[in-house]
Write a protein that holds these residues in place. Structure first.
Motif, PDB file in Angstrom:
ATOM      1  N   PHE A 115       0.709  -1.131   0.226  1.00 30.14           N
ATOM      2  CA  PHE A 115       0.004   0.058  -0.034  1.00 30.14           C
ATOM      3  C   PHE A 115       0.920   1.123   0.119  1.00 30.14           C
ATOM      4  CE2 PHE A 115      -2.591  -3.355   2.005  1.00 30.14           C
ATOM      5  CZ  PHE A 115      -3.736  -3.142   1.101  1.00 30.14           C
ATOM      6  N   HIS A 116       0.644   2.159  -0.780  1.00 25.32           N
ATOM      7  CA  HIS A 116       1.374   3.413  -1.025  1.00 25.32           C
ATOM      8  C   HIS A 116       1.617   4.087   0.325  1.00 25.32           C
ATOM      9  CE1 HIS A 116       0.065   4.049  -5.405  1.00 25.32           C
ATOM     10  NE2 HIS A 116       0.572   2.947  -5.019  1.00 25.32           N
ATOM     11  N   LYS A 117       2.884   4.535   0.474  1.00 23.48           N
ATOM     12  CA  LYS A 117       3.514   5.124   1.594  1.00 23.48           C
ATOM     13  C   LYS A 117       3.493   4.298   2.918  1.00 23.48           C
ATOM     14  CE  LYS A 117       2.238   9.790  -0.169  1.00 23.48           C
ATOM     15  NZ  LYS A 117       1.565  10.964   0.005  1.00 23.48           N
ATOM     16  N   ASP A 118       3.227   3.072   2.453  1.00 23.75           N
ATOM     17  CA  ASP A 118       3.580   2.088   3.832  1.00 23.75           C
ATOM     18  C   ASP A 118       5.125   1.513   4.121  1.00 23.75           C
ATOM     19  OD1 ASP A 118       2.939   0.458   5.654  1.00 23.75           O
ATOM     20  OD2 ASP A 118       1.479  -0.687   4.738  1.00 23.75           O
ATOM     21  N   SER A 119       5.116   1.312   5.200  1.00 18.46           N
ATOM     22  CA  SER A 119       6.625   0.853   5.493  1.00 18.46           C
ATOM     23  C   SER A 119       6.873  -0.537   5.359  1.00 18.46           C
ATOM     24  CB  SER A 119       7.127   1.489   6.920  1.00 18.46           C
ATOM     25  OG  SER A 119       6.080   0.767   7.947  1.00 18.46           O
ATOM     26  N   LYS A 120       5.619  -1.179   5.502  1.00 19.27           N
ATOM     27  CA  LYS A 120       5.950  -2.581   5.006  1.00 19.27           C
ATOM     28  C   LYS A 120       5.238  -3.029   3.914  1.00 19.27           C
ATOM     29  CE  LYS A 120       5.396  -3.028  10.223  1.00 19.27           C
ATOM     30  NZ  LYS A 120       6.964  -3.447  10.259  1.00 19.27           N
ATOM     31  N   ILE A 121       5.701  -4.375   3.422  1.00 17.52           N
ATOM     32  CA  ILE A 121       5.207  -5.081   2.377  1.00 17.52           C
ATOM     33  C   ILE A 121       4.592  -6.360   2.803  1.00 17.52           C
ATOM     34  CG2 ILE A 121       7.423  -5.966   1.631  1.00 17.52           C
ATOM     35  CD1 ILE A 121       6.413  -5.399  -1.348  1.00 17.52           C
ATOM     36  N   TYR A 122       3.511  -6.827   2.137  1.00 20.53           N
ATOM     37  CA  TYR A 122       2.848  -8.093   2.610  1.00 20.53           C
ATOM     38  C   TYR A 122       2.857  -9.463   1.660  1.00 20.53           C
ATOM     39  CZ  TYR A 122       1.206  -4.496   5.782  1.00 20.53           C
ATOM     40  OH  TYR A 122       1.091  -3.408   6.561  1.00 20.53           O
ATOM     41  N   MET A 147      13.137   0.669  -6.732  1.00 23.10           N
ATOM     42  CA  MET A 147      11.903  -0.140  -6.353  1.00 23.10           C
ATOM     43  C   MET A 147      10.716   0.341  -5.603  1.00 23.10           C
ATOM     44  SD  MET A 147      12.421  -3.803  -4.322  1.00 23.10           S
ATOM     45  CE  MET A 147      13.574  -4.504  -5.379  1.00 23.10           C
ATOM     46  N   PHE A 148      11.222   1.042  -4.612  1.00 19.93           N
ATOM     47  CA  PHE A 148      10.493   1.894  -3.712  1.00 19.93           C
ATOM     48  C   PHE A 148       9.635   2.842  -4.282  1.00 19.93           C
ATOM     49  CE2 PHE A 148      13.186   1.178   0.262  1.00 19.93           C
ATOM     50  CZ  PHE A 148      12.690  -0.298   0.231  1.00 19.93           C
ATOM     51  N   SER A 149      10.240   3.569  -5.419  1.00 17.34           N
ATOM     52  CA  SER A 149       9.602   4.450  -5.979  1.00 17.34           C
ATOM     53  C   SER A 149       8.516   3.935  -7.079  1.00 17.34           C
ATOM     54  CB  SER A 149      10.382   5.402  -7.063  1.00 17.34           C
ATOM     55  OG  SER A 149       9.912   6.122  -7.766  1.00 17.34           O
ATOM     56  N   ASP A 150       8.921   2.990  -7.586  1.00 20.51           N
ATOM     57  CA  ASP A 150       7.810   2.023  -8.571  1.00 20.51           C
ATOM     58  C   ASP A 150       6.872   1.632  -8.044  1.00 20.51           C
ATOM     59  OD1 ASP A 150       9.780   2.706 -10.696  1.00 20.51           O
ATOM     60  OD2 ASP A 150      10.584   0.741 -10.786  1.00 20.51           O
ATOM     61  N   LEU A 151       6.906   1.114  -6.730  1.00 18.77           N
ATOM     62  CA  LEU A 151       6.042   0.554  -5.943  1.00 18.77           C
ATOM     63  C   LEU A 151       4.733   1.805  -5.720  1.00 18.77           C
ATOM     64  CD1 LEU A 151       7.710  -2.006  -3.668  1.00 18.77           C
ATOM     65  CD2 LEU A 151       6.153  -2.676  -5.467  1.00 18.77           C
ATOM     66  N   ASN A 152       5.553   2.755  -5.337  1.00 20.10           N
ATOM     67  CA  ASN A 152       4.315   3.759  -5.118  1.00 20.10           C
ATOM     68  C   ASN A 152       3.873   4.620  -6.334  1.00 20.10           C
ATOM     69  OD1 ASN A 152       4.316   4.342  -1.873  1.00 20.10           O
ATOM     70  ND2 ASN A 152       6.428   3.779  -2.528  1.00 20.10           N
ATOM     71  N   THR A 153       4.354   4.761  -7.183  1.00 18.08           N
ATOM     72  CA  THR A 153       4.178   5.541  -8.555  1.00 18.08           C
ATOM     73  C   THR A 153       3.406   4.748  -9.792  1.00 18.08           C
ATOM     74  OG1 THR A 153       6.374   5.450  -9.302  1.00 18.08           O
ATOM     75  CG2 THR A 153       5.789   7.355  -7.458  1.00 18.08           C
ATOM     76  N   VAL A 154       3.725   3.440  -9.941  1.00 17.21           N
ATOM     77  CA  VAL A 154       3.142   2.923 -11.005  1.00 17.21           C
ATOM     78  C   VAL A 154       1.584   2.955 -11.247  1.00 17.21           C
ATOM     79  CG1 VAL A 154       3.000   0.593 -10.001  1.00 17.21           C
ATOM     80  CG2 VAL A 154       3.179   0.690 -12.337  1.00 17.21           C
ATOM     81  N   VAL A 180       1.278  -4.383 -10.726  1.00 14.14           N
ATOM     82  CA  VAL A 180      -0.053  -4.131 -11.098  1.00 14.14           C
ATOM     83  C   VAL A 180      -0.592  -3.233 -10.255  1.00 14.14           C
ATOM     84  CG1 VAL A 180      -2.370  -5.155 -11.933  1.00 14.14           C
ATOM     85  CG2 VAL A 180      -0.209  -6.573 -12.223  1.00 14.14           C
ATOM     86  N   PRO A 181      -0.921  -2.128 -10.615  1.00 11.69           N
ATOM     87  CA  PRO A 181      -1.589  -1.096  -9.714  1.00 11.69           C
ATOM     88  C   PRO A 181      -2.956  -1.475  -9.116  1.00 11.69           C
ATOM     89  CG  PRO A 181      -1.375  -0.209 -11.634  1.00 11.69           C
ATOM     90  CD  PRO A 181      -0.742  -1.520 -11.901  1.00 11.69           C
ATOM     91  N   ILE A 182      -3.466  -1.283  -8.003  1.00 14.21           N
ATOM     92  CA  ILE A 182      -4.714  -1.418  -7.398  1.00 14.21           C
ATOM     93  C   ILE A 182      -5.321  -0.160  -7.044  1.00 14.21           C
ATOM     94  CG2 ILE A 182      -4.234  -4.016  -7.142  1.00 14.21           C
ATOM     95  CD1 ILE A 182      -3.814  -3.348  -4.220  1.00 14.21           C
ATOM     96  N   THR A 183      -6.426  -0.097  -7.149  1.00 14.97           N
ATOM     97  CA  THR A 183      -7.379  -0.805  -7.949  1.00 14.97           C
ATOM     98  C   THR A 183      -7.250  -0.416  -9.739  1.00 14.97           C
ATOM     99  OG1 THR A 183      -9.281  -0.135  -6.469  1.00 14.97           O
ATOM    100  CG2 THR A 183     -10.005  -0.997  -8.453  1.00 14.97           C
ATOM    101  N   PRO A 184      -7.216  -1.736 -10.273  1.00 18.62           N
ATOM    102  CA  PRO A 184      -6.762  -1.531 -11.687  1.00 18.62           C
ATOM    103  C   PRO A 184      -7.751  -0.584 -12.386  1.00 18.62           C
ATOM    104  CG  PRO A 184      -7.034  -3.848 -11.111  1.00 18.62           C
ATOM    105  CD  PRO A 184      -7.667  -2.995  -9.985  1.00 18.62           C
ATOM    106  N   PHE A 185      -7.054   0.125 -13.363  1.00 16.08           N
ATOM    107  CA  PHE A 185      -7.616   1.070 -14.161  1.00 16.08           C
ATOM    108  C   PHE A 185      -8.070   2.218 -13.465  1.00 16.08           C
ATOM    109  CE2 PHE A 185      -8.552  -3.094 -16.020  1.00 16.08           C
ATOM    110  CZ  PHE A 185      -7.820  -3.024 -17.285  1.00 16.08           C
TER     111      PHE A 185
END
Length: 758
Positions: A115-122, A147-154, A180-185
């Motif tokens: 989840f964006h701006k979260d310090s953890k990944i699940y 990697m962190f940037s892509d996870l938050n901005t893709v 894959v960003p969520i929610t898609p589209f």
């Protein structure tokens, strides 16, 4: 004496000629076979690569769609909301849910939810901090910050190219990262689903494309980046690899690394990825080495066989030439140096010299040969034996429209030997004479009797003159020429004119018969055979049998116009001639008898009752003409009615026959025509007139009705039903059935089954 052919330059020339004729098509055929083998092999390999790339594209598109659908389900899963994931009580349930989603796809190596701006990944293994995550998965070309940037901005599904990943500081594995960003589209996604996919999961789909050949197989994303590749042989430069992006789907040829390559490309319509296979073209030729070896062996065998055949053919061709050359040598007795030089030439030169000598001798004998040939023509006809070579040699032409023969004779009893010798010399001048103004050619033929000569005359008809007038003009011109030449009028017999030179023998006999008639006509006269054979014929007062036959036949055919054309001239001819009343009545009885007989034959036996008893005796010729025309009209009308009834009856039989045999696939217009002994064109025309449908339409409607009945009443397979009604092309029948009914046969059966049960 055994001949040594190889000492002859001409024989060696023949051998080389045959070898040359053999080798040219043989070399061309060999090159064609070899080239065709390479082309076919290349086409097969390229088509196989295209098929496999298409299959790989379909599979990968399906897998990517599957991952996107998993991400979509994750985004709407209540167990994986930020609140539940962070809650200590529900986090275990969230981890279990991720493990379930991971298990739904075999392509997923690892699956993470961020989840964006979260310090953890699940993940399915639990939650961890980003620092721990980046330490566990170290990518060579994907650093922690990126990697962190892509996870938050893709914002769009993104696949990163295959990269080496170090797992837990030890294990190295090549993996692809799919974000894959969520929610898609959603333009503002709140998180990212991250999939790690082992490179082998994609390369396994393209490993078999190259087979045993050198080359490269690439999967490129929609930006032209190489996601995965499979290489066998030297690699392409990055620039050349990037140039493969954007190729249209299909087969291409391009020069890479300075060498021609065959390129097969397929582009996905879903994500824009390109699947490209590249192979050097040179290896296709090396792959057909067995074909090349076979061709070389076959070529060698054919050359040896061809050389043997060339030797045999050259020997066969040279043998008669050598025989002629030996004959020429034996006949040539050199008397001086020139003759010796001639013998020193090759065989053809020696034969040519001998032929020239014989040609001189033949020229001396040509007049005798020509006269003999023309004598045979007068005796047997058969002008077809006059070949173009003979015509040219004897200067003869029989290409005119008409031909006849004249026999000319003189009374030699009053001539001295010197006068006869002088006349004989002048006769030689008549070997060929022309009359251009009459468009006639004349060829003289000396007969066995010294005082007789035959002339063969060929001429073209003159449209301004009648045929006999033209013949008489020619005869008069020839007679005048003879009188001027010999100072005496000869006796002439003229045969009948014919259109074919094959009948000159008949004209000759006729001319000779007319010539023999001179005993009663005297010398110095012209006698025409046609005039001898002419005499008045009393039978011409009556109507010819051929005219009566034509009248009868026209009535049987119901052709009143033709019958009238026969009756009117016959009656008017009686008016124009001064005949007795008895003969006129007899002639009229001939006409009436022919009409009554014809009427009985066509089924009007009582027509005689319609004829007045005093018709022949008391009627005038005009009244007779009107009466005969009325009878003819009556007969023709009855014939037409009979024909109509017969056609209708016959058509009823034909329709009944079709109704009984329409399920026979061999039925056709031709079989109907044979069955009823009438022409196919007549069947087709009459069927349309009487039934209202043409033959093909009627057969189709009968078969369609029967198929529809069986679809309603039976459960038999469609193909069996179609074959049963005589239709062998099942796909075409289904297409026509749908066009006629608006339903396919299966839909029609189902529809009527529902109507019956409903």
């Amino acid at each position: 004496m055994k001949r040594n052919y190889f000492k002859s330059k001409l024989f060696l020339k023949y051998i080389w000629s045959y070898l040359f004729i053999l080798l040219i098509p043989l070399v061309l055929m060999t090159l064609f076979i070899y080239r065709n083998a390479i082309t076919n092999l290349r086409s097969e390999i390229e088509q196989s690569g295209l098929n496999q790339l298409t299959q790989a594209k379909i599979i990968i598109d399906g897998r990517m769609k599957e991952l996107s659908e998993i991400a979509s389900r994750v985004s709407y899963d209540m167990r994986l909301t930020p609140y539940r994931v962070h809650d200590a009580f529900y986090s275990g349930e969230a981890i279990q849910a991720l493990d379930q989603y991971k298990a739904t796809s075999s392509i997923i190596g690892e699956m993470f939810l961020y989840f964006h701006k979260d310090s953890k990944i699940y993940s399915a293994n639990g939650l961890s901090s980003l620092e721990v995550f980046s330490g566990s998965f170290k990518f060579n070309n994907w650093d922690k910050e990126t990697m962190f940037s892509d996870l938050n901005t893709v914002k769009f599904p993104t696949m990163r190219p295959a990269d080496t990943v170090i797992r837990n500081s030890r294990l190295e594995v090549k993996m692809l990262a799919f974000l894959v960003p969520i929610t898609p589209f959603n333009p503002n996604p709140h998180g990212t689903v991250l999939y790690f996919i082992k490179e082998s999961e994609l390369t396994s789909l393209i490993d078999s494309i190259l087979g045993n050949y050198q080359g490269f197989t690439y999967i490129l994303d929609d930006q032209g980046q190489i996601l995965v590749d499979n290489r066998q042989g030297e690699a392409l430069t990055p620039t050349e690899a990037e140039s493969l992006f954007g190729l249209a789907s299909g087969v291409h040829e391009r020069t890479l690394n300075g060498k021609p390559h065959s390129i097969v490309s397929v582009t996905s319509e879903n994500n824009g990825w390109s699947y490209v296979s590249v192979m050097p073209s040179s290896q296709f030729a090396s792959s057909v080495v067995h074909v090349r070896s076979f061709i070389i062996m076959l070529f060698s065998i054919l050359v040896l066989v061809g050389a043997s055949i060339a030797l045999l053919l050259a020997r066969m061709q040279y043998r008669p030439i050598s025989t002629l050359a030996e004959f020429a040598n034996s006949q040539a007795k050199p008397k001086h140096k020139a003759d010796g030089a001639r013998l020193a030439g090759n065989e053809l030169d020696r034969i040519r010299g001998a032929l020239q000598e014989y040609s001189l001798r033949v020229d001396l004998q040509e007049p005798y040969a020509r006269n003999h040939f023309l004598s045979m023509l007068l005796k047997y006809g058969n002008a077809q034996s006059i070949t173009p070579e003979l015509q040219e040699a004897f200067d003869l032409r029989f290409d005119r429209s008409f031909h006849f023969v004249m026999v000319i004779g003189w009374n030699e009893s009053k001539e001295s030997a010197e006068e006869r010798q002088e006349r004989q010399e002048r006769l030689e001048q008549l070997a060929q004479i022309q009359f251009p103004e009459l468009d006639a050619h004349c060829y003289g033929v000396e007969l066995p009797q010294l005082d007789q000569l035959a002339l063969i005359i060929s001429f073209d008809g003159n449209h301004t003159l009648q045929e006999f007038t033209h013949i008489r003009s020619i005869v008069e011109a020839i007679s005048g020429h003879l009188l001027k030449t010999f100072d005496v009028a000869p006796t002439i017999g003229v045969g009948t004119c014919y259109s074919s030179p094959d009948q000159l023998n008949q004209s000759y006999i006729e001319a000779y018969s007319a010539f023999e008639w001179r005993t009663s006509a005297g010398y110095g006269t012209v006698t025409y055979f046609e005039k001898l054979s002419y005499s008045p014929d009393p039978a011409t007062l009556w109507i010819p049998n051929s005219s009566l036959l034509k009248l009868s036949q026209s009535l049987k055919k119901g052709s009143f116009d033709v019958a009238a054309q026969m009756i009117r001239p016959a009656i008017r001819g009686l008016q124009a001639t001064e005949l007795s009343a008895l003969i006129r009545r007899c002639v009229c009885f001939d006409i009436l008898n022919a009409m009554m007989k014809t009427a009985a034959e066509v089924g009007i036996p009582n027509l005689v009752q319609e004829v007045s008893p005093n018709m022949i005796n008391s009627y005038s010729l005009d009244e007779l003409e009107r009466g005969f025309l009325g009878l003819a009209s009556r007969i023709c009308e009855q014939v037409e009615r009979n024909d109509q009834r017969e056609e209708q009856s016959q058509m009823d039989l034909i329709v009944s026959y079709i109704d009984a045999h329409y399920m026979d696939y061999t039925i056709s217009l031709e079989t109907i025509a044979v069955e009823f002994d009438i022409s196919p064109s007549h069947v087709s025309r009459t069927f349309k007139e009487k039934v209202g449908l043409n033959f093909i339409q009627y057969i189709w409607q009968k078969r369609l009705d029967e198929v529809m009945r069986q679809l309603r009443e039976t459960n038999d397979p469609l193909k069996d039903i179609i074959n049963r009604v005589g239709y062998q092309d099942t796909p075409n029948f289904i297409r026509k059935f749908k066009k006629e009914t608006g339903h396919t046969p299966g839909q029609y059966r189902k529809l009527h089954a529902e109507l019956e049960t409903g």
